[in-house]
Design a protein around this motif. Structure first.
Motif, mmCIF file in Angstrom:
data_model
loop_
_atom_site.group_PDB
_atom_site.id
_atom_site.type_symbol
_atom_site.label_atom_id
_atom_site.label_comp_id
_atom_site.label_asym_id
_atom_site.label_seq_id
_atom_site.Cartn_x
_atom_site.Cartn_y
_atom_site.Cartn_z
ATOM 1 N N UNK A 130 0.791 -1.221 0.000
ATOM 2 C CA UNK A 130 0.000 0.000 0.000
ATOM 3 C C UNK A 130 0.821 1.268 0.000
ATOM 4 N N UNK A 131 2.046 1.211 -0.532
ATOM 5 C CA UNK A 131 2.896 2.402 -0.590
ATOM 6 C C UNK A 131 2.406 3.311 -1.707
ATOM 7 N N UNK A 132 2.186 4.581 -1.388
ATOM 8 C CA UNK A 132 1.705 5.547 -2.370
ATOM 9 C C UNK A 132 2.845 6.445 -2.827
ATOM 10 N N UNK A 133 2.833 6.770 -4.105
ATOM 11 C CA UNK A 133 3.805 7.691 -4.688
ATOM 12 C C UNK A 133 3.058 8.828 -5.371
ATOM 13 N N UNK A 134 3.653 9.998 -5.364
ATOM 14 C CA UNK A 134 3.110 11.141 -6.106
ATOM 15 C C UNK A 134 4.189 11.606 -7.067
ATOM 16 N N UNK A 135 4.026 11.250 -8.341
ATOM 17 C CA UNK A 135 5.006 11.573 -9.373
ATOM 18 C C UNK A 135 4.302 12.161 -10.590
ATOM 19 N N UNK A 136 5.112 12.639 -11.500
ATOM 20 C CA UNK A 136 4.605 13.278 -12.708
ATOM 21 C C UNK A 136 4.506 12.264 -13.847
ATOM 22 N N UNK A 137 3.439 12.369 -14.627
ATOM 23 C CA UNK A 137 3.273 11.494 -15.790
ATOM 24 C C UNK A 137 4.177 11.989 -16.918
ATOM 25 N N UNK A 138 5.004 11.080 -17.444
ATOM 26 C CA UNK A 138 5.874 11.433 -18.574
ATOM 27 C C UNK A 138 5.484 10.681 -19.840
ATOM 28 N N UNK A 139 4.561 9.742 -19.719
ATOM 29 C CA UNK A 139 4.121 9.003 -20.897
ATOM 30 C C UNK A 139 2.912 8.144 -20.580
ATOM 31 N N UNK A 140 2.111 7.868 -21.608
ATOM 32 C CA UNK A 140 0.927 7.019 -21.466
ATOM 33 C C UNK A 140 1.067 5.862 -22.450
ATOM 34 N N UNK A 141 0.907 4.644 -21.938
ATOM 35 C CA UNK A 141 1.107 3.435 -22.732
ATOM 36 C C UNK A 141 -0.191 2.636 -22.763
ATOM 37 N N UNK A 142 -0.612 2.234 -23.967
ATOM 38 C CA UNK A 142 -1.784 1.366 -24.132
ATOM 39 C C UNK A 142 -1.276 -0.042 -24.425
ATOM 40 N N UNK A 143 -1.645 -0.970 -23.556
ATOM 41 C CA UNK A 143 -1.123 -2.331 -23.677
ATOM 42 C C UNK A 143 -2.200 -3.326 -23.268
ATOM 43 N N UNK A 144 -2.484 -4.279 -24.167
ATOM 44 C CA UNK A 144 -3.500 -5.310 -23.892
ATOM 45 C C UNK A 144 -4.838 -4.692 -23.487
#
Length: 221
Positions: A130-144
């Motif tokens: 349950x570790x949460x991270x707050x980071x910036x999106x650098x890319x979006x990947x569509x897979x399956x």
């Protein structure tokens, strides 16, 4: 036309009644003129006004503190109409926000569009605790037929070494308050329930003594 002696006495008594006030003992006393008050009386009235102002200011502060923690609690309990708050425990997103900041997120839904450059809070897909991270999106990947995001801490040199599924996203970053996280941690670990109870009792006490009781006295009089 000259008035009769009887009517003059009546008018005189009516005129005198306008400038007198009756007390419980049945005696009449001349009403006080504010312009004729002495220095001590004026000073005491001023003290009363300042005391009332101080009392209501204190009540306002307690109510604001109580409402603030109530909003935090409702957001943490999953009430959808309230924002989610997190405390930053590392400097991976500096200078956007630093360690000890309190970040406020909008609760994420699948209808929200994702785009590079957006900051999101998500469950780490590698760590199963349950570790949460707050980071910036650098890319979006569509897979399956699924959507994944590639993320990176602003202070980190390289992107995160994993793809995060869209279902792991918890919130979308809205704003941050520097250093407030340290205060929240201290209060929540030691004084949260005590502070909320004291604030609630003080607010109730002041409302009873300063609002309801004077109103009852005015009604009885």
């Amino acid at each position: 036309m000259f008035a009769t002696p009887f009517s003059s006495k009546k008018s005189l008594s009516q005129h005198s009644n306008r400038h007198t006030c009756k007390f419980k003992g049945g005696r009449n006393m001349q009403a006080l003129d504010p312009s004729k008050l002495g220095p001590r009386q004026k000073l005491s009235n001023r003290h009363r006004r300042w005391r009332k102002l101080g009392t209501w200011s204190l009540v306002g502060v307690f109510l604001m503190i109580f409402a603030f923690f109530l909003v935090l609690d409702l957001g943490d309990m999953g009430v959808k109409s309230f924002p989610i708050t997190y405390i930053v425990r590392s400097g991976s997103m500096a200078p956007a926000f630093n360690t000890g900041s309190l970040i406020v997120d909008t609760r994420f839904t699948s209808q929200m569009p994702l785009k590079p450059g957006e900051i999101v809070t998500f469950a780490n897909p590698v760590v199963q605790q349950g570790v949460l991270l707050t980071h910036q999106i650098v890319g979006i990947v569509h897979k399956n037929h699924k959507v994944f995001i590639k993320t990176k801490g602003e202070a980190n040199k390289y992107p995160d070494a994993f793809l995060t599924p869209e279902s792991n996203i918890v919130g979308v970053y809205h704003f941050a308050i520097p250093l407030l996280g340290y205060v929240i941690v201290f209060i929540k670990t030691r004084w949260l329930w005590l502070a909320e109870m004291v604030a609630g009792f003080v607010a109730i006490y002041v409302v009873l003594t300063k609002v309801i009781r004077p109103a009852r006295k005015e009604i009885k009089s």
